[in-house]
Design an enzyme around this catalytic site. Structure first.
Site, PDB file in Angstrom:
ATOM      1  N   SER A 124      36.864 -31.386 -14.710  1.00 33.44           N
ATOM      2  CA  SER A 124      35.399 -31.366 -14.741  1.00 33.44           C
ATOM      3  C   SER A 124      34.860 -32.499 -15.598  1.00 33.44           C
ATOM      4  O   SER A 124      35.523 -32.945 -16.550  1.00 33.44           O
ATOM      5  CB  SER A 124      34.976 -30.022 -15.337  1.00 33.44           C
ATOM      6  OG  SER A 124      33.644 -30.080 -15.752  1.00 33.44           O
ATOM      7  N   TYR A 148      35.764 -23.463 -22.425  1.00 32.00           N
ATOM      8  CA  TYR A 148      36.011 -23.765 -21.010  1.00 32.00           C
ATOM      9  C   TYR A 148      36.443 -25.232 -20.856  1.00 32.00           C
ATOM     10  O   TYR A 148      37.455 -25.545 -20.225  1.00 32.00           O
ATOM     11  CB  TYR A 148      34.750 -23.499 -20.179  1.00 32.00           C
ATOM     12  CG  TYR A 148      34.792 -24.125 -18.805  1.00 32.00           C
ATOM     13  CD1 TYR A 148      35.646 -23.634 -17.824  1.00 32.00           C
ATOM     14  CD2 TYR A 148      34.005 -25.239 -18.490  1.00 32.00           C
ATOM     15  CE1 TYR A 148      35.703 -24.223 -16.561  1.00 32.00           C
ATOM     16  CE2 TYR A 148      34.054 -25.828 -17.240  1.00 32.00           C
ATOM     17  CZ  TYR A 148      34.904 -25.326 -16.281  1.00 32.00           C
ATOM     18  OH  TYR A 148      34.982 -25.914 -15.045  1.00 32.00           O
ATOM     19  N   LYS A 152      40.129 -27.290 -19.672  1.00 27.75           N
ATOM     20  CA  LYS A 152      40.277 -28.387 -18.694  1.00 27.75           C
ATOM     21  C   LYS A 152      41.012 -29.559 -19.347  1.00 27.75           C
ATOM     22  O   LYS A 152      41.911 -30.151 -18.763  1.00 27.75           O
ATOM     23  CB  LYS A 152      38.904 -28.849 -18.186  1.00 27.75           C
ATOM     24  CG  LYS A 152      38.177 -27.814 -17.349  1.00 27.75           C
ATOM     25  CD  LYS A 152      38.915 -27.527 -16.053  1.00 27.75           C
ATOM     26  CE  LYS A 152      38.332 -26.398 -15.276  1.00 27.75           C
ATOM     27  NZ  LYS A 152      39.168 -25.901 -14.195  1.00 27.75           N
TER      28      LYS A 152
HETATM   29  P1  NAD Z   1      34.928 -19.928  -8.219  1.00 31.67           P
HETATM   30  O1  NAD Z   1      34.857 -18.939  -9.323  1.00 31.67           O
HETATM   31  O2  NAD Z   1      34.008 -19.776  -7.073  1.00 31.67           O
HETATM   32  O3  NAD Z   1      36.427 -20.000  -7.669  1.00 31.67           O
HETATM   33  C1  NAD Z   1      37.545 -19.769  -8.473  1.00 31.67           C
HETATM   34  C2  NAD Z   1      38.402 -18.730  -7.748  1.00 31.67           C
HETATM   35  O4  NAD Z   1      39.575 -18.487  -8.540  1.00 31.67           O
HETATM   36  C3  NAD Z   1      37.695 -17.406  -7.563  1.00 31.67           C
HETATM   37  O5  NAD Z   1      37.783 -17.029  -6.191  1.00 31.67           O
HETATM   38  C4  NAD Z   1      38.474 -16.415  -8.445  1.00 31.67           C
HETATM   39  O6  NAD Z   1      38.535 -15.134  -7.880  1.00 31.67           O
HETATM   40  C5  NAD Z   1      39.828 -17.085  -8.526  1.00 31.67           C
HETATM   41  N1  NAD Z   1      40.612 -16.818  -9.733  1.00 31.67           N
HETATM   42  C6  NAD Z   1      40.237 -16.918 -11.032  1.00 31.67           C
HETATM   43  N2  NAD Z   1      41.274 -16.634 -11.834  1.00 31.67           N
HETATM   44  C7  NAD Z   1      42.348 -16.367 -11.033  1.00 31.67           C
HETATM   45  C8  NAD Z   1      43.707 -16.033 -11.269  1.00 31.67           C
HETATM   46  N3  NAD Z   1      44.205 -15.890 -12.500  1.00 31.67           N
HETATM   47  N4  NAD Z   1      44.501 -15.830 -10.197  1.00 31.67           N
HETATM   48  C9  NAD Z   1      44.026 -15.937  -8.927  1.00 31.67           C
HETATM   49  N5  NAD Z   1      42.755 -16.259  -8.654  1.00 31.67           N
HETATM   50  C10 NAD Z   1      41.930 -16.482  -9.696  1.00 31.67           C
HETATM   51  O7  NAD Z   1      34.758 -21.371  -8.899  1.00 31.67           O
HETATM   52  P2  NAD Z   1      34.519 -22.792  -8.215  1.00 31.67           P
HETATM   53  O8  NAD Z   1      33.134 -23.204  -8.524  1.00 31.67           O
HETATM   54  O9  NAD Z   1      34.998 -22.782  -6.824  1.00 31.67           O
HETATM   55  O10 NAD Z   1      35.476 -23.685  -9.109  1.00 31.67           O
HETATM   56  C11 NAD Z   1      36.814 -23.962  -8.742  1.00 31.67           C
HETATM   57  C12 NAD Z   1      37.460 -24.781  -9.835  1.00 31.67           C
HETATM   58  O11 NAD Z   1      36.697 -25.967 -10.050  1.00 31.67           O
HETATM   59  C13 NAD Z   1      37.516 -24.064 -11.187  1.00 31.67           C
HETATM   60  O12 NAD Z   1      38.736 -24.381 -11.814  1.00 31.67           O
HETATM   61  C14 NAD Z   1      36.355 -24.670 -11.946  1.00 31.67           C
HETATM   62  O13 NAD Z   1      36.559 -24.631 -13.333  1.00 31.67           O
HETATM   63  C15 NAD Z   1      36.362 -26.087 -11.415  1.00 31.67           C
HETATM   64  N6  NAD Z   1      35.062 -26.759 -11.528  1.00 31.67           N
HETATM   65  C16 NAD Z   1      33.949 -26.163 -10.983  1.00 31.67           C
HETATM   66  C17 NAD Z   1      32.713 -26.786 -11.112  1.00 31.67           C
HETATM   67  C18 NAD Z   1      31.459 -26.144 -10.550  1.00 31.67           C
HETATM   68  O14 NAD Z   1      30.359 -26.551 -10.904  1.00 31.67           O
HETATM   69  N7  NAD Z   1      31.557 -25.179  -9.639  1.00 31.67           N
HETATM   70  C19 NAD Z   1      32.600 -28.001 -11.796  1.00 31.67           C
HETATM   71  C20 NAD Z   1      33.758 -28.581 -12.327  1.00 31.67           C
HETATM   72  C21 NAD Z   1      34.985 -27.936 -12.190  1.00 31.67           C
END
Ligand code: NAD
Ligand code: UDP
Length: 332
Positions: A124, A148, A152
């Site tokens: 991120s 958080y 990362k």
């Molecule tokens: P999200 O919460 O929609 O998706 C993450 C998924 O991981 C969820 O479906 C959740 O059920 C699953 N999950 C969490 N812990 C788990 C575990 N221990 N075992 C199995 N499944 C698990 O989030 P997103 O927005 O799709 O983000 C995906 C990734 O991208 C994350 O790592 C997040 O930190 C990163 N990210 C997101 C953003 C954003 O703005 N959405 C920005 C930068 C980075």
């Protein structure tokens, strides 16, 4: 190629599964459904007309991961699974370190056991911390302001050390800027539980009448209209970036780091005004004090991904606003 997508029913993961399937990859998903719904699997299949294999398991569960690797010859992993709420991470740091670091370490241990050494990781822009030198380049020194972000930064370090220990590991660290929008079908998108922390889901809920009024956090930033500026990227473009990253490690071996953003900055007022214009709806808003920990401007220098991955985000802010609202209206 068969790709294991952890967190594949989540917001970014589900869109990436669609792009992978469209490009002819086979997809296996592991998700514990902590922050997503099982129906998403059907929607991914409906959009693409292709099947995916789904495991409702936790990435911290080594035996479950072993079973998946035994049953499927996995060529590469895209690791999305994790917790992502900044504010919550300040209150519950141990949960964040346990889930985010734990799942990454256990996943890599099992990958090593099965000699699968290709991983793409969801990092991120938060790893650029409070840097005021915009746009952010991949070479900038990293720092974080909350647990958080620290997970990362640590996972980036762990994967880097893994590559240093054994150059057979191909690692791509993707630093996402602000993904918004949804698939144009309206079948998959972002649907946070409770009151959203992020701007776009909040705007959507005000537009649909579920929330009354958007608070704009700060109108005295050194930006063109005083409100915070971010680099918003359409989630479908972001998903395409993952396909490009996979292509990269099929061609070249190594450790690669890329920003995934557009390089364009939009203010909170730009978002509100564009959303209202494109969707012909009102978004009630008022100015409120700055949110603690926010920076004025967060912008990617996207040139490295463009040069090395041949990746360029093409979808406009209008499309981001239209698709976000379309998904919300279809899923109310
Ligand atoms: P999200 O919460 O929609 O998706 C993450 C998924 O991981 C969820 O479906 C959740 O059920 C699953 N999950 C969490 N812990 C788990 C575990 N221990 N075992 C199995 N499944 C698990 O989030 P997103 O927005 O799709 O983000 C995906 C990734 O991208 C994350 O790592 C997040 O930190 C990163 N990210 C997101 C953003 C954003 O703005 N959405 C920005 C930068 C980075
Ligand atoms: N923001 C806002 N009101 C909200 C949520 C966010 O004014 O209810 C602002 C926030 O201060 C920032 C921008 O919108 O300037 C994007 O915030 P978001 O939380 O979506 O992303 P991040 O701050 O993590 O980049």
């Amino acid at each position: 190629m068969k790709i294991l997508v952890t967190g594949g029913t989540g917001y970014i993961g589900s869109h990436t599964c669609v792009e992978l399937l469209n490009e002819g990859y086979e997809v296996v998903i592991i998700d514990n459904l902590y922050n997503s719904k099982i129906e998403t699997v059907d929607y991914i299949e409906k959009i693409t007309g292709k099947k995916v294999k789904f495991y409702k398991d936790d990435c911290c569960d080594k035996e479950a991961l072993r079973k998946i690797f035994k049953e499927n010859k996995i060529d590469a992993v895209i690791h999305f699974a994790g917790y992502k709420a900044v504010g919550e991470s300040v209150k519950l740091p141990l949960n964040y370190y346990h889930n985010n670091l734990g799942s990454a370490i256990i996943l890599c241990e099992v990958m090593k056991e099965f000699n699968c050494k290709n991983i793409i990781f969801s990092s991120s822009a938060t790893v650029y911390g409070n840097s005021k030198r915009v746009p952010f380049k991949e070479t900038y020194k990293l720092s974080t302001t909350n647990p958080y972000g620290t997970t990362k930064m640590f996972i980036e370090r762990i994967l880097t050390d893994l590559h240093i220990s054994d150059e057979d590991w191909n690692v791509v660290l993707l630093r996402y800027f602000n993904p918004i929008g949804a698939h144009p079908s309206g079948l998959i998108g972002e649907d946070p539980n409770g009151i959203p922390n992020n701007l776009m889901p909040y705007v959507v809920k005000v537009a649909t009448g579920e929330l009354e009024c958007l608070s704009i956090f700060g109108n005295d930033y050194p930006t063109k209209d005083g409100t915070g500026v971010r680099d918003y990227i359409h989630v479908v473009d972001l998903a395409v970036g993952h396909v490009k990253a996979l292509e990269k490690i099929q061609k070249d071996n190594g450790l690669f780091i890329y920003n995934l953003g557009t390089g364009e900055g939009y203010s909170v007022l730009d978002i509100v005004n564009t959303f209202e214009r494109v969707n012909k709806v009102k978004v009630n808003h008022k100015f409120a004090p700055r949110r603690k920990g926010d920076i004025a401007t967060c912008l990617a220098d996207p040139s490295k991904a463009e040069k090395e991955l041949n990746f360029k985000a093409t979808r406009t802010l209008e499309e981001m606003c239209r698709d976000a609202y379309n998904y919300a209206v279809k899923n109310r």
